[in-house]
Design a protein around this motif. Sequence first.
Motif, short mmCIF file in Angstrom:
data_model
loop_
_atom_site.label_atom_id
_atom_site.label_comp_id
_atom_site.label_asym_id
_atom_site.label_seq_id
_atom_site.Cartn_x
_atom_site.Cartn_y
_atom_site.Cartn_z
N ARG A 321 15.49 -12.04 -18.73
CA ARG A 321 16.44 -12.12 -19.84
C ARG A 321 15.78 -12.08 -21.22
O ARG A 321 16.44 -11.87 -22.22
CB ARG A 321 17.32 -13.35 -19.70
CG ARG A 321 16.56 -14.63 -19.79
CD ARG A 321 17.33 -15.77 -19.18
NE ARG A 321 16.51 -16.96 -19.25
CZ ARG A 321 16.77 -18.01 -20.00
NH1 ARG A 321 17.86 -18.04 -20.73
NH2 ARG A 321 15.97 -19.03 -20.02
N ARG A 322 14.48 -12.34 -21.27
CA ARG A 322 13.81 -12.26 -22.56
C ARG A 322 13.04 -10.95 -22.66
O ARG A 322 13.25 -10.04 -21.86
CB ARG A 322 12.87 -13.45 -22.74
CG ARG A 322 13.57 -14.79 -22.65
CD ARG A 322 12.57 -15.91 -22.84
NE ARG A 322 13.11 -17.19 -22.43
CZ ARG A 322 13.39 -18.18 -23.30
NH1 ARG A 322 13.21 -18.03 -24.58
NH2 ARG A 322 13.86 -19.32 -22.84
N SER A 323 12.12 -10.86 -23.61
CA SER A 323 11.40 -9.60 -23.78
C SER A 323 10.02 -9.70 -23.13
O SER A 323 9.61 -10.76 -22.66
CB SER A 323 11.26 -9.25 -25.26
OG SER A 323 10.27 -10.08 -25.84
N MET A 369 20.85 -8.50 -23.29
CA MET A 369 20.60 -9.66 -24.15
C MET A 369 19.86 -9.21 -25.41
O MET A 369 19.21 -8.17 -25.43
CB MET A 369 19.71 -10.68 -23.42
CG MET A 369 20.13 -11.03 -22.01
SD MET A 369 21.62 -12.01 -21.92
CE MET A 369 20.95 -13.64 -22.23
N GLU A 370 19.97 -10.05 -26.44
CA GLU A 370 19.10 -9.83 -27.59
C GLU A 370 18.50 -11.18 -27.97
O GLU A 370 19.04 -12.22 -27.60
CB GLU A 370 19.86 -9.21 -28.76
CG GLU A 370 21.02 -10.07 -29.24
CD GLU A 370 21.91 -9.31 -30.23
OE1 GLU A 370 21.50 -8.21 -30.65
OE2 GLU A 370 22.99 -9.83 -30.56
N LEU A 371 17.40 -11.15 -28.70
CA LEU A 371 16.73 -12.40 -29.03
C LEU A 371 17.28 -12.98 -30.32
O LEU A 371 17.37 -12.29 -31.34
CB LEU A 371 15.22 -12.17 -29.14
CG LEU A 371 14.54 -11.81 -27.82
CD1 LEU A 371 13.05 -11.61 -28.03
CD2 LEU A 371 14.79 -12.88 -26.75
N GLY A 372 17.66 -14.26 -30.24
CA GLY A 372 18.18 -14.94 -31.42
C GLY A 372 17.14 -15.89 -32.00
O GLY A 372 15.94 -15.61 -32.01
N ARG A 380 12.13 -17.27 -28.72
CA ARG A 380 13.44 -16.89 -29.24
C ARG A 380 14.46 -16.87 -28.12
O ARG A 380 14.23 -16.33 -27.04
CB ARG A 380 13.33 -15.52 -29.92
CG ARG A 380 12.46 -15.58 -31.16
CD ARG A 380 12.30 -14.22 -31.78
NE ARG A 380 13.59 -13.69 -32.24
CZ ARG A 380 13.76 -12.41 -32.60
NH1 ARG A 380 12.75 -11.56 -32.54
NH2 ARG A 380 14.94 -11.99 -33.01
N ARG A 381 15.58 -17.49 -28.40
CA ARG A 381 16.60 -17.66 -27.38
C ARG A 381 17.33 -16.33 -27.11
O ARG A 381 17.78 -15.67 -28.04
CB ARG A 381 17.62 -18.69 -27.87
CG ARG A 381 18.70 -19.05 -26.86
CD ARG A 381 19.83 -19.78 -27.53
NE ARG A 381 19.40 -20.98 -28.26
CZ ARG A 381 19.19 -22.16 -27.69
NH1 ARG A 381 19.39 -22.30 -26.40
NH2 ARG A 381 18.80 -23.18 -28.42
N PRO A 382 17.42 -15.96 -25.83
CA PRO A 382 18.16 -14.73 -25.53
C PRO A 382 19.67 -14.98 -25.58
O PRO A 382 20.15 -15.98 -25.03
CB PRO A 382 17.72 -14.39 -24.11
CG PRO A 382 17.19 -15.66 -23.54
CD PRO A 382 16.89 -16.62 -24.65
#
Lengths: 481, 277
Positions: A321-323, A369-372, A380-382
């Motif tokens: 879910r993250r990068s 998802m994108e990173l917030g 960074r929270r997805p």
Amino acid sequence: MAENEDLAEKEREKNRVAMPEQEPEERRRNFEEVPLGYTPEMAVAEASRCLQCKSPTCIEGCPVEIDIPAFIRLIKEEKFDEAIRKIWEKNRLPAICGRVCPQETQCEGRCLLAKKGRPIAIGNLERFAADSAREKGLKDLSPKPEPSGKRVAIVGSGPAGLTVAADLLARGHQVTIFEALHKPGGVLVYGIPEFRLPKEIVADEVESLEDQGAEIRCNTVIGRTITMDELFEEGYDAIFIGVGAGLPRFMNIPGENLVGILSANEYLTRANLMKAYQFPEYDTPMPKGKNVVVLGAGNVAMDSARTAMRLGADSVRIVYRRSRYEMPARAAEIHHAEEEGVEFLLLTNPTRFLGDDEGRVVGMECIRMELGEPDASGRRRPVPIQGSEFEIPCDLVIIAVGTGANPLLTRSTDGLELNRRGYIVADPETGETSIEGVWAGGDIVTGSATVIEAMGAGRRAARSIHERLTRDLQPSKSVED
Amino acid sequence: MHQIVRREEMANGNVILNEIEAPYIARKAKPGQFVILKADERGERIPLTMADTDPERGTITVIYKVVGKSTELFKSLKEGDSYQDAVGPLGQPTHLEKVGTVACVGGGTGIAVLYPITRGLKRAGNRVISIIGARTADRLFLEEEMRAVSDELFVCTDDGSRGHHGFVTEILKKVLEEETLSLVVAVGPVLMMKLISEMTRPRGVKTIVSLNPIMIDGTGMCGGCRVLVDGENRFACVDGPEFDGHKVDFDQLMQRLGAYQSEERKSSEAHRCRLER
Ligand code: FES
């Protein structure tokens, strides 16, 4: 003169000796070890690059404080037997550590040459020293210590337990290791695949502990077969708990119980402990998939993905879910997986699993998802992108999103203090728990960590246990006097 | 190593009894708990609920049906041979207390699991009505043992070769109408346990079933044994094997039990080839 030194330095920087490996095309379908090991020439060449710093920083990065420059110098001088003895002073399981430690964040990460991107390959050299000793049948010949007459029960035969056993044996205490499964080694046997850590090596290390007097009792579940109280009744003077975390986490999304969806623990245990990859010569079946999805991006996820590839999958995808930047696996493992054809579907989270009439998984719905903003972990929270759902077909899903604390032993032991997440509360310096005479270390204290961190915890606990046991000895001695 | 000290064949060799040396397990085991056995180096880990234990002799007794490669391998072990590995006791023991009148219903090899539970319930002071069934008379076993620990025993066979001609559910239906039951314990094929749970649910009679899903470690480590109970995943090896039958998702359990059917067939064939060679 100065010029010469400069030159020598340049030379060192240039040539980090790479360890030869099986070619990706070949190895992606076999279970043999991927890195093939240094030849003596390679080892000497690599060892010669070491700067032999006066105050070496690499040792600070080693949880068990191996005298790294010393053993490297011995390799450089081609004194291979002495090199391994130097390592054995601090680490009884070097063939394992040389293979599975995350050196890039530990010793090699602290190497002065790391700043220039070419640290000494300490892990490779450790492995070389251990392997050449093993091939020669060289045994640790340190003199047998005076027996202390004290007995210690060690619960769990993973990296923490084995380290405690080795350290206490070296100090003259008697140890019994209790293992729930039918083979000793814990995660080294059920979790880490053959192609990363040959089981023969684990068996050898365990055997050498037995040679030194360790008793190993497999098929014994502490908390069920024998309780902690009964261990004390049996006359043990101290108990060390190193049972690992070992409770698989699931996603808790719809369809998770469809056939073909397994925890990484189950998938890897079948493959490694039960040798199901050799089914039907071995009796335990291995779930096979054409299109395999692995959820998670840690080392366990990489192990699962690479195992699936070796079992003949057409495609293996890591869904995370993250990068890429946040993937917790070691860079080397990610690289190996990629070379072998594992694909990465990043910034993607599953929302539900899709099944057929017979309850078998046929697909997975995901959302992008994108990173917030950064979360508590600093990463960074997805966050899901609304309306970006899509489906991918798959017939095998392996869930490798981490583990929790297995409550089997802790729940059956009165007075053992646990934290909110169910892990044992233990002094980080000594491993002492809330129960007198009981120490703990490894994943059951810290949550999932690395093999070497568990060994470090084992080392500290062994030191503390030894101090306690010998302190207890003092008064009785004075009485005799 | 765990030696087989007594071996009996039942139901035409389809069901095997092994009494096995396992002093540590025997000392601890309570009704309802299970062990995991592994025959040899290459063997599978097979969970079996214990039918009996003898702490004095240091033995446990398991009764199993020969259904595939691994149980065929178990069957080939003779008296005096050994299992390489035995671990236990695993799972939660049956909650044995006096509740009044209870019905114990067993089908096929489920009777072996049911027997120690029935005995325990009887000893706890309950009035025990037992119903056991099998396909045919020669597949029925432990009838006398069950009779000895029951106030009443009904026997059924699918073909009528012994006792009632029909299913255990038919007898249970009558019992439910005539008696005020405080508890029903059902052990047997998943479909039987499902039907029984459906019968008792509208009457509000508490129903306990003993499940045997696919397992590897038996200690809560792999999650292979997860069953959906009341909408939540539970691990049968740690939280079970017994659960409230009114809350178990039996359909899902049946699907999950079939996960390795094609592999099992392959394995059995390979095994037979090896035996014939
Ligand atoms: S058998 Fe592995 S968790 Fe239950």
